[in-house]
Design an enzyme around this catalytic site. Structure first.
Site, PDB file in Angstrom:
ATOM      1  CE  LYS A 108      24.492  58.243   9.245  1.00  0.00           C
ATOM      2  NZ  LYS A 108      23.046  57.935   8.831  1.00  0.00           N
ATOM      3  NE  ARG A 147      20.297  54.837   8.637  1.00  0.00           N
ATOM      4  CZ  ARG A 147      21.049  54.617   9.644  1.00  0.00           C
ATOM      5  NH1 ARG A 147      19.904  54.273  10.353  1.00  0.00           N
ATOM      6  NH2 ARG A 147      21.880  55.147   9.816  1.00  0.00           N
ATOM      7  CD  GLN A 191      14.735  59.637   9.869  1.00  0.00           C
ATOM      8  OE1 GLN A 191      14.088  58.646   8.745  1.00  0.00           O
ATOM      9  NE2 GLN A 191      15.853  59.888   9.936  1.00  0.00           N
ATOM     10  CG  ASP A 201       2.850  66.286  15.230  1.00  0.00           C
ATOM     11  OD1 ASP A 201       4.246  65.440  14.541  1.00  0.00           O
ATOM     12  OD2 ASP A 201       3.043  66.979  15.605  1.00  0.00           O
ATOM     13  N   GLY A 251      12.416  56.481  16.633  1.00  0.00           N
ATOM     14  CA  GLY A 251      12.246  57.726  16.928  1.00  0.00           C
ATOM     15  C   GLY A 251      13.517  57.657  18.042  1.00  0.00           C
TER      16      GLY A 251
END
Length: 332
Positions: A69, A112, A140, A161, A228
């Site tokens: 990747k 994933r 994400q 958030d 994260g």
């Protein structure tokens, strides 16, 4: 030589979150059993353009998965109307060494990464978990939400958030996407404390350099996914939580201990030792390490990502494309 090119819409059409979760479980099990070859990612600086190019190769013989990747981080791309973190998965036929597929690496990463939290939640969270707190609403966040909803009968999701507007907008969009499908209520929380209250599952997917909630507020039996923090400077999980959780699991010891401030900070402070990590998730799947033993245990799962998940998930997507005739074909 034929190369199948797969974009996000094609992947969505042929490959489900359930399949991605299973691919991650298989990948991490093989990794923990020593049945993969996954070198540390290689980082090339591109100072002229303030960028970085990262290369993440991997080979898993038992999954017929081979590839690399390529992920770039070019912050100035935003000024050009381009994504700042473009990525491409180059899949290689493990029998012939020929490139067989080019896959949207940005979406693969999201898929994933969401799926590994889903895998951890499926293995470690209480079976009757009903309340889910999600910290962060970036790129994400959607896959993180879908993965948890896929493996547990969640009835209420509370999204927090630092921007109330982003939290509200995300909750509204996710209600349209997942509300009816999973029979779930998705709301924006006004504070971190409100989000964590009564949460059976907590997922943090932010780039914060300081904890996003007070670890003392996590109730007995809670499962926490830390997603994260992927550099030593990022630290979204409270040190109290790491040091007081009943069990702490990781995707790979090597990755987490070298890359995540969530564990590096308490280790540097002398409040936690690497030896206190309960085990890798793959070790639990392989029944080498115990998982949750009762409904009162607080469990933490920390992931920084690994190429073993990229190549195995990429191979499964490619196999689905062959079976269903998906994707565009380039012929050399």
């Amino acid at each position: 030589m034929k190369i199948i090119v797969l974009n996000q819409s094609e992947i969505n059409r042929i490959f489900s979150m359930e399949e991605a979760i299973q691919a991650d479980k298989d990948a991490l099990k093989l990794y923990s059993l020593g049945k993969s070859n996954v070198p540390l990612r290689y980082n090339l600086d591109v100072p002229q353009h303030e960028g970085q190019s990262l290369y993440m190769p991997g080979y898993v013989a038992d999954a017929n998965a081979l590839g690399i990747k390529i992920v770039s981080v070019f912050p100035k791309n935003i000024e050009k109307g381009l994504t700042s973190v473009p990525a491409t998965m180059v899949l290689v036929n493990s029998e012939t060494g020929e490139v067989c597929s080019l896959i949207d690496g940005t979406y693969l990463t999201r898929l994933r990464t969401g799926a590994v939290s889903g895998a951890a939640t499926d293995i470690l969270a209480k079976k009757d978990s009903k309340v889910f707190a999600l910290f962060g609403t970036g790129g994400q966040a959607e896959s993180q939400l879908e993965a948890v909803l896929t493996v547990r009968p969640v009835e209420l999701v509370k999204v927090y958030d630092i921007s109330p507007e982003r939290a509200k907008d995300f909750a509204e969009r996710m209600t349209v996407l997942f509300g009816e499908k999973f029979s779930v209520t998705i709301t924006a929380a006004a504070s971190a404390e409100e989000a964590v209250a009564d949460a059976d599952i907590i997922t943090c997917v932010t780039t914060s350099s300081k904890p996003v909630f007070d670890g003392r507020l996590a109730k007995k039996g809670c499962h926490i996914n830390g997603v994260g923090s992927y550099t030593p400077a990022m630290n979204e999980i409270d040190e109290y939580l790491i040091t007081h959780a009943d069990k702490v699991y990781v995707d790979t010891r090597n990755g987490v201990l070298n890359e995540s401030g969530d564990l590096i900070v308490p280790i540097q402070n002398g409040t936690f030792r690497a030896e206190q990590i309960t085990g890798e998730l793959g070790e639990v799947i392989a029944q080498k390490v115990e998982g949750r033993l009762n409904d009162d245990e607080i469990t933490v799962f920390k992931t920084t990502g690994t190429a073993v998940m990229d190549v195995v998930t990429g191979q499964r997507i490619y196999e689905a494309a062959l079976e269903k005739g998906a994707g565009s074909i380039i012929e050399f």
